[in-house]
Design a protein around this motif. Structure first.
Motif, short mmCIF file in Angstrom:
data_model
loop_
_atom_site.label_atom_id
_atom_site.label_comp_id
_atom_site.label_asym_id
_atom_site.label_seq_id
_atom_site.Cartn_x
_atom_site.Cartn_y
_atom_site.Cartn_z
N TRP A 127 0.86 -1.51 -0.54
CA TRP A 127 -0.20 0.43 -0.13
C TRP A 127 0.80 1.14 -0.01
O TRP A 127 0.44 2.21 0.48
N THR A 130 -0.18 3.86 -5.31
CA THR A 130 -1.39 3.28 -5.97
C THR A 130 -1.48 3.55 -7.27
O THR A 130 -2.26 4.19 -7.74
N ASN A 132 -0.23 1.14 -11.07
CA ASN A 132 -0.94 -0.25 -11.21
C ASN A 132 0.47 -1.05 -10.74
O ASN A 132 1.57 -1.00 -12.09
N ARG A 145 -2.89 -4.40 -8.84
CA ARG A 145 -4.01 -2.79 -8.58
C ARG A 145 -3.85 -2.79 -9.88
O ARG A 145 -3.13 -2.23 -10.84
N THR A 150 -8.60 -2.47 -6.74
CA THR A 150 -7.47 -4.33 -5.97
C THR A 150 -8.25 -5.76 -6.21
O THR A 150 -9.37 -5.58 -5.43
N LEU A 179 -8.58 -5.15 -0.17
CA LEU A 179 -8.98 -5.38 -1.41
C LEU A 179 -10.52 -5.19 -1.73
O LEU A 179 -11.09 -5.50 -1.05
N ASP A 180 -10.70 -5.15 -2.56
CA ASP A 180 -12.54 -4.77 -3.19
C ASP A 180 -12.53 -6.18 -4.09
O ASP A 180 -14.07 -6.36 -3.96
#
Length: 391
Positions: A127, A130, A132, A145, A150, A179-180
């Motif tokens: 983290w 941000t 890719n 990402r 993510t 995590l998304d």
């Protein structure tokens, strides 16, 4: 003289004949293949309006199982009459398992152990930025990402899977947070593990899990209070269906030629697949586990502009067994020439000793294909744990 007649009366003979006929008809009905059934998630959008859903096959005495449809997934629409060899609908069987075990034992007795081991980097803080990025976590598992979203693919981090020891260090679940989405291509033991998912859920309580048909039920067996199966946190889809996603990302389940189930007794009771992830800027293809088939033409037809392709390259010997669900080196080249991805990242090698080829061979063959220009796009070979900036 006795009047006893050993021959039964005619009406009794007729009754016996009717009973025998009923028994035979019942047996035939039980063992005869059940009518074809097609299933999909009717709450989701389907890319192909004429697509009837995924095919379930089986007998009335057994559970229905999902089928591969290699011939039916060519350039045209699905037509069951095009399937000339119905046996090709079946995936991995107990006979394949036995053949692989015998052949693998012979290979190990004949040849010395391959000393190949993958270098591994410690998993650092993911983290810090941000940008890719992608981190390979072994076999088919990646942290990705992409344009602010993510993803984690196929997490199975136990010390062994399907009876095969893991040859890489296991990533700690508490390092994979925020995590998304978690993408599960199947519940093969090398691609999904309930304990791993429970640990990830503890650190990612709002993560949405996207799966093929049937996996939500599998995740919640035995029935218990399990947040993994909460309806708003897990979704299932059939092939060519788009999940309900938030933000600027679209995720579609696409076909694969493979199998499912952590054990032979659970074989193919859930679906398997591959994923297309799209943002307004990029398109990513995650192949999961798949052998060669006409479905790659379909993927290219619907998604002609793929930026990143995550492709399995290992576990292909003996081809007579493994081609059902894995790609040979020649197949890897054909896949890339069909999909034309700009960037190719290999996976599914060096983490488990699953097949008969030496552990070093898949990567060597892949490097040869790249050096010969047969992949079309640019190849990127990652070390497990390495934080790689997507081009």
């Amino acid at each position: 003289m006795s009047n006893y007649n050993k021959t039964p009366p005619k009406k009794h003979r007729r009754a016996n004949s009717i009973l025998v006929a009923l028994i035979l008809l019942t047996l035939i009905w039980l063992v005869w293949p059940a009518p074809e059934t097609y299933v999909k998630n009717n709450t989701l959008t389907t890319l192909r309006p004429t697509w009837p859903g995924n095919l379930l096959i089986g007998h009335r005495l057994s559970s229905h199982t999902y089928a591969n449809m290699p011939e039916a997934l060519g350039s045209g629409e699905y037509n069951p009459t095009r399937i000339q060899d119905r046996s090709r609908l079946q995936s991995w069987t107990w006979f394949d398992e036995l053949r692989l075990k015998i052949l693998k034992n012979r290979q190990q007795n004949k040849d010395p152990q391959d000393p190949f081991t993958l270098p591994s980097s410690p998993l650092s803080d993911l983290w810090q930025n941000t940008d890719n990025t992608v981190v390979w976590l072994g076999h088919a598992s990646f942290f990705i990402r992409l344009d602010g979203i993510t993803f984690l693919t196929d997490p199975s981090y136990g010390p062994s899977a399907g009876g095969y020891p893991r040859l890489l260090p296991e990533p700690a679940a508490d390092q994979l947070r925020g995590l998304d989405y978690i993408l599960l291509s199947s519940n093969q033991p090398y691609h999904a593990n309930k304990q791993t998912l429970a640990q990830l859920r503890a650190h990612n309580p709002s993560t949405i899990i996207l799966t093929p048909l049937g996996l939500p039920q599998w995740l919640n067996e035995p029935a218990e209070s399990d947040p993994l199966a909460t309806p708003d946190l897990i979704q299932e889809a059939g092939w060519f269906q788009q999940y309900h996603t938030y933000g600027h990302v679209t995720v579609t389940l696409m076909p694969a030629r493979s199998w499912s189930g952590p054990t032979l007794s659970e074989r193919d009771r859930t679906l398997w697949g591959s994923f297309i992830v799209q943002t307004p800027v990029h398109t990513l293809y995650f192949a999961g586990s798949s052998g060669w088939g006409g479905h790659y033409d379909q993927i290219a037809r619907h998604f002609p502009d793929i930026d990143y392709a995550f492709i399995p390259i290992g576990a292909y010997q003996p081809e007579s067994v493994m081609s059902k669900s894995h790609l040979t080196p020649d197949d890897v080249a054909r896949l890339c020439q069909t999909l034309h991805p700009k960037h190719i990242i290999p996976m599914s090698y060096g983490t488990y000793d699953l097949a008969c080829e030496p552990l070093s061979e898949p990567l060597e063959k892949f490097q040869e294909l790249a050096a010969a220009g047969l992949l079309g796009g640019e190849a990127h070979i990652l070390e497990p744990g390495q934080i790689f900036a997507l081009p």
